[in-house]
Design a protein around this motif. Sequence first.
Motif, PDB file in Angstrom:
ATOM      1  N   PRO A   1       0.646  -1.204  -0.149  1.00  0.00           N
ATOM      2  CA  PRO A   1      -0.211  -0.222   0.131  1.00  0.00           C
ATOM      3  C   PRO A   1       1.259   1.221   0.178  1.00  0.00           C
ATOM      4  O   PRO A   1       2.062   1.239   0.403  1.00  0.00           O
ATOM      5  CB  PRO A   1      -0.406  -0.415   1.263  1.00  0.00           C
ATOM      6  CG  PRO A   1      -0.101  -0.555   2.083  1.00  0.00           C
ATOM      7  CD  PRO A   1       0.844  -1.381   1.009  1.00  0.00           C
ATOM      8  N   TYR A   2       0.367   2.535   0.159  1.00  0.00           N
ATOM      9  CA  TYR A   2       0.778   3.951   0.079  1.00  0.00           C
ATOM     10  C   TYR A   2       0.559   4.394   1.230  1.00  0.00           C
ATOM     11  O   TYR A   2       1.206   5.068   0.866  1.00  0.00           O
ATOM     12  CB  TYR A   2       0.366   4.067  -1.168  1.00  0.00           C
ATOM     13  CG  TYR A   2       0.356   3.950  -2.559  1.00  0.00           C
ATOM     14  CD1 TYR A   2       1.168   3.260  -2.778  1.00  0.00           C
ATOM     15  CD2 TYR A   2      -1.139   4.246  -3.293  1.00  0.00           C
ATOM     16  CE1 TYR A   2       1.752   2.994  -4.150  1.00  0.00           C
ATOM     17  CE2 TYR A   2      -0.660   3.531  -5.141  1.00  0.00           C
ATOM     18  CZ  TYR A   2       0.257   3.199  -5.319  1.00  0.00           C
ATOM     19  OH  TYR A   2       0.327   2.856  -7.036  1.00  0.00           O
ATOM     20  N   HIS A   3       0.251   3.769   1.957  1.00  0.00           N
ATOM     21  CA  HIS A   3       0.044   4.606   3.418  1.00  0.00           C
ATOM     22  C   HIS A   3       0.631   3.388   4.928  1.00  0.00           C
ATOM     23  O   HIS A   3       0.814   2.396   4.593  1.00  0.00           O
ATOM     24  CB  HIS A   3      -1.508   5.032   3.837  1.00  0.00           C
ATOM     25  CG  HIS A   3      -2.127   3.469   4.526  1.00  0.00           C
ATOM     26  ND1 HIS A   3      -2.555   2.744   2.861  1.00  0.00           N
ATOM     27  CD2 HIS A   3      -2.782   3.587   5.129  1.00  0.00           C
ATOM     28  CE1 HIS A   3      -3.271   2.219   4.028  1.00  0.00           C
ATOM     29  NE2 HIS A   3      -3.602   2.042   5.103  1.00  0.00           N
ATOM     30  N   HIS A   4       0.969   4.105   5.399  1.00  0.00           N
ATOM     31  CA  HIS A   4       0.763   3.551   7.221  1.00  0.00           C
ATOM     32  C   HIS A   4      -0.213   4.854   8.031  1.00  0.00           C
ATOM     33  O   HIS A   4       0.068   5.424   8.169  1.00  0.00           O
ATOM     34  CB  HIS A   4       2.481   3.762   7.981  1.00  0.00           C
ATOM     35  CG  HIS A   4       2.624   3.080   9.314  1.00  0.00           C
ATOM     36  ND1 HIS A   4       1.821   1.909   9.684  1.00  0.00           N
ATOM     37  CD2 HIS A   4       2.194   4.099  10.670  1.00  0.00           C
ATOM     38  CE1 HIS A   4       2.321   1.263  10.667  1.00  0.00           C
ATOM     39  NE2 HIS A   4       2.269   2.721  10.801  1.00  0.00           N
ATOM     40  N   GLY A   5      -1.247   3.452   8.687  1.00  0.00           N
ATOM     41  CA  GLY A   5      -2.023   4.350   9.673  1.00  0.00           C
ATOM     42  C   GLY A   5      -3.019   5.269   9.492  1.00  0.00           C
ATOM     43  O   GLY A   5      -3.091   5.174   8.292  1.00  0.00           O
TER      44      GLY A   5
END
Length: 504
Positions: free
Chosen positions: A315-319
């Motif tokens: 994915p492109y994000h964290h949290g």
Amino acid sequence: MPSPQKTVIVGAGPVGSLAALYAAQRGHDVEVYELRPDLRNPGIIPLNFTKSINLAVSERGINAMRLAGHPTLLETVMDGTIPMRGRMVHGKGPTGALYEHSQDYDVKGRAIYAIDRSGLNSRLLDVLDCMPNVKLFFNHKLTGADFRSCRAWFEAKDTAATPNGRPGEIEIGFDLMIGADGAHSAVRYHLMKFSRMDYQQEYIDTLWCEFHLGPRHTGPKDGPWAKFQISPNHLHIWPGKDFMFIAIPSEDGAFTCTLFLPSKQFGELEGNPSSLPAFFDRHFPGVTDLIPSESLISSFQENPHLPLISLKCRPYHHGSSGVIIGDAAHAMVPFYGQGMNAGMEDVRILFSILDKHAEVYGNDPDEEPATRATSMSALQRSLALAEYSTVRAPDAHAINSLALQNYVEMRSSVLSKRYRLRKFFEECLSVYFPDFGWQTKYARVSFSNEGYAAIVQQSEHQGQILMEGFLALLASPVVIISAYYLHKYRRFIFSAAINSCTWH
């Protein structure tokens, strides 16, 4: 009233600057950190160690700037562009005569626009400089980021050096960090320590080198277009089947030119640079009439020979605290002219999803929309970033693949009768049967905001229909002739059939 969200952007290129503008328009406290010096300062070389890189901006980038909420941004940017309505394919005929063949991008006359990267970037930075809730920091290198505690560390070249001679380091906090710091992203590197990210990169066996085609010397009575040695309203291509040379116009009448060539042949030319003009005469006829041999050789020797990378991840994000966009998330080869456009589209889609979650999941339904956008909860951001990764990754992967495929089209397929025939049929269907919704793949990519993955699916479907129609067309004369002879000799065939049944 809650305090505004602090959004940190790493990377002050066109995509990072546009992201900063979107965040600032929503009332965030925005800080932008850039590794390089401010490109607006005289003498600064902006990118890839070259003086000028021209880009193509098309509908996706234009739409993202249009929706940024700034009254004059789009007009200011587009004032510095040159419309390119198609490709101009250069070559040499059987008799040795040079030719130019124009291939319009769009049957409806729509164009993509050549723009100087530094000029575009400077205009965006000037807009940010005028916003009270935006701070710009240049010469700052991201050295660490903790996406759980929302802390980050930067080496600041402008601060006093430490006793060991290294630049001083600063520590900052943030609510959301957006990484727009390119293919070799430091944000992505640190994000991967916290997020289970699938990651794939590929270097294609092609290097590129920049050349310069200067303007024509003109007099006071000459028109504005006389300064261009070749048509300013085309992207010029000299296809070489396994390599190519291209030229993109600039406002001052010059063209930024690029040689794309396999590394082995680059190595051969590096060993004998004096052979470069002969190589151009053999493969790119007419270029040495436009660019002097001495200039070709000096540009080849002085400008870097750089690789091309294609990068996919998810994915492109964290949290709720980190997300990557643009080349940091999906660096692609430049052959569809969509790198910057896709990055700007990332910004539009990311903030539209953030806005949706701020509105739908807001704690106070009576709160003003602008207030909701200013301060989102961590849960809201987390849900929004997860949706962004889910929605955007398939489209980003699709355009990465399309960009690789388009290199084959530009260097060889533009000469193919099959390619031109399909383009002709698709454009005819688009014009004369508009209710069919038929468009070329290039038109869908460059002149719409349709998802890239959907475009690939639709293009494959159209190709299948065309192939079936073509086969039916080939078969139709056989069917007609067969029907004719069946009718003419039906009594003979019927009698033979009766006799056959009698014999058996």
